[in-house]
Design an enzyme around this catalytic site. Structure first.
Site, short mmCIF file in Angstrom:
data_model
loop_
_atom_site.label_atom_id
_atom_site.label_comp_id
_atom_site.label_asym_id
_atom_site.label_seq_id
_atom_site.Cartn_x
_atom_site.Cartn_y
_atom_site.Cartn_z
N SER A 127 -63.10 -13.91 6.72
CA SER A 127 -62.68 -12.66 7.37
C SER A 127 -63.85 -11.81 7.84
CB SER A 127 -61.86 -11.80 6.41
OG SER A 127 -60.86 -12.57 5.81
N THR A 130 -61.39 -7.61 5.66
CA THR A 130 -62.54 -6.76 5.98
C THR A 130 -63.21 -6.22 4.71
OG1 THR A 130 -61.28 -6.02 7.87
CG2 THR A 130 -63.13 -4.63 7.18
N THR A 147 -66.26 -6.93 9.83
CA THR A 147 -65.15 -7.88 9.83
C THR A 147 -65.21 -8.82 11.02
OG1 THR A 147 -62.74 -7.99 9.67
CG2 THR A 147 -63.60 -6.44 11.25
N ARG A 180 -59.49 -8.50 21.49
CA ARG A 180 -58.88 -7.54 20.55
C ARG A 180 -59.98 -6.92 19.66
NH1 ARG A 180 -58.60 -6.84 14.68
NH2 ARG A 180 -56.57 -5.96 14.17
N THR A 188 -59.17 -1.50 4.88
CA THR A 188 -59.00 -2.94 5.08
C THR A 188 -57.53 -3.17 5.43
OG1 THR A 188 -59.34 -5.11 4.06
CG2 THR A 188 -58.51 -3.39 2.63
N GLY A 189 -57.25 -4.34 5.97
CA GLY A 189 -55.85 -4.65 6.31
C GLY A 189 -55.63 -4.60 7.80
#
Ligand code: GLY
Length: 327
Positions: free
Chosen positions: A84, A186, A204, A214, A237-238
């Site tokens: 990641s 991340t 990340t 993106r 994060t996420g």
């Protein structure tokens, strides 16, 4: 008319207030003194205890929070097993590993790179953007050219493991984020050093198999990370799209500024996210870590499974964070 005494009083306090940043930049405010042993401290999203250990090496020697978070972020960036972040990160749907990162120091300076290819340490490029350019953010080809000019080597970041995962993904080409994918995502790493200086970093490779071009939350100051030496520092994060729409890290630091404990601040922001985007949060993970200037910490997520590494008082421990939803 001002008396001479008023004039002296005003000049003295005016000068102190105006020049406080330069005159005594690192001194803890009298009212913000941390508890004994609370500083230094560093916290990172997920099981990034090797990153917090690298940061601690600097913090425990009396070093600067900025150097600590950069050193910490570089650990997963160079780890081919971390799919990641940085080298070994899963590519976008066209097979490109594109990286996002940002960094902030105790003076509110910020640097960021987005959509950067071929450079193993985007966090260090972000720092160079902060320190060597008049800008905050460089993107894509421009960021790459800057990095190469600064002497960063051009590398192939697509590992065999990541290439195979991409080939497998292409069979169905399903565009769907997975909660807690491999239990890491991340890295956001934030610190307060012994002189009460705050700093944060976030880096990340973004959502696996994302659309080409993106960019997520991680390079966006205030979304992926935000630091303010008057209050504290937070990182996310996420699913970046959810963090972007709520500018979560900035909001957490503002909640801290208004007097909230970092734990309450991260919980407030996760709850707000869930209220505002009830459909989106059901199947997507977002987690935050935060520190205030006193070294108190907070961590919280939408769904169970988010953990974080905390290094303080010579102890480096990975904890499970609380979450809004339960299994
Ligand atoms: N949080 C990383 C990303 O969504 O890109």
């Amino acid at each position: 008319m001002k008396t001479r005494r008023q004039f002296l009083h005003n000049s003295l306090f005016g000068a102190l207030a105006a020049g406080a940043g330069n005159w005594w930049p690192d001194a803890p405010s009298f009212f913000e003194r941390p508890a004994k042993g609370a500083l230094p401290v560093v916290i990172a999203t997920w099981n990034n205890s090797r990153a917090t250990a690298a940061a601690w090496k600097i913090l425990s020697a009396g070093g600067r929070a900025l150097d600590a978070v950069e050193a910490g972020a570089r650990i997963p960036e160079a780890d081919p097993e971390d799919t990641s972040v940085g080298y070994g990160g899963f590519p976008d749907r066209d097979g490109h590993v594109t990286l996002d990162a940002c960094i902030m120091d105790e003076f509110g300076n910020a640097g960021s790179v987005s959509f950067l290819e071929h450079i193993m340490h985007p966090i260090s490029v972000a720092r160079r953007v902060m320190e060597k350019t008049p800008h905050v953010m460089l993107s894509g080809e421009g960021a790459l050219q800057f990095a190469l000019k600064e002497g960063f080597p051009k590398e192939n970041l697509l590992t065999e493991k990541a290439r195979r995962a991409w080939e497998e993904w292409k069979i169905k080409s399903e565009y769907k984020p997975v909660i807690n994918i491999e239990r890491h995502d991340t890295i956001g790493i934030v610190a307060v050093d012994a002189r009460q200086r705050v700093a944060g970093a976030c880096t990340t490779s973004g959502m696996a198999f994302k659309m080409h071009g993106r960019v997520g939350d991680s390079p966006i100051i205030g979304a992926g990370m935000f630091a303010d030496n008057e209050a504290g520092v937070a990182a996310a994060t996420g699913l970046g799209e959810l963090v972007l729409k709520t500018l979560g890290s900035f909001l957490i630091v503002e909640e801290i500024r208004r007097g909230k404990h970092p734990q309450k601040a991260v919980e407030t922001v996760i709850k707000r996210l869930a209220q505002k985007y009830p459909k989106d949060v059901a199947e997507n993970q977002v987690g935050y870590v935060a520190l205030d200037k006193k070294g108190r910490h907070g961590a919280y997520s939408l769904h169970p499974g988010f953990n974080y590494a905390l290094y303080r008082q010579e102890q480096n421990i990975v904890f499970e964070a609380g979450s809004l939803f339960h299994k």
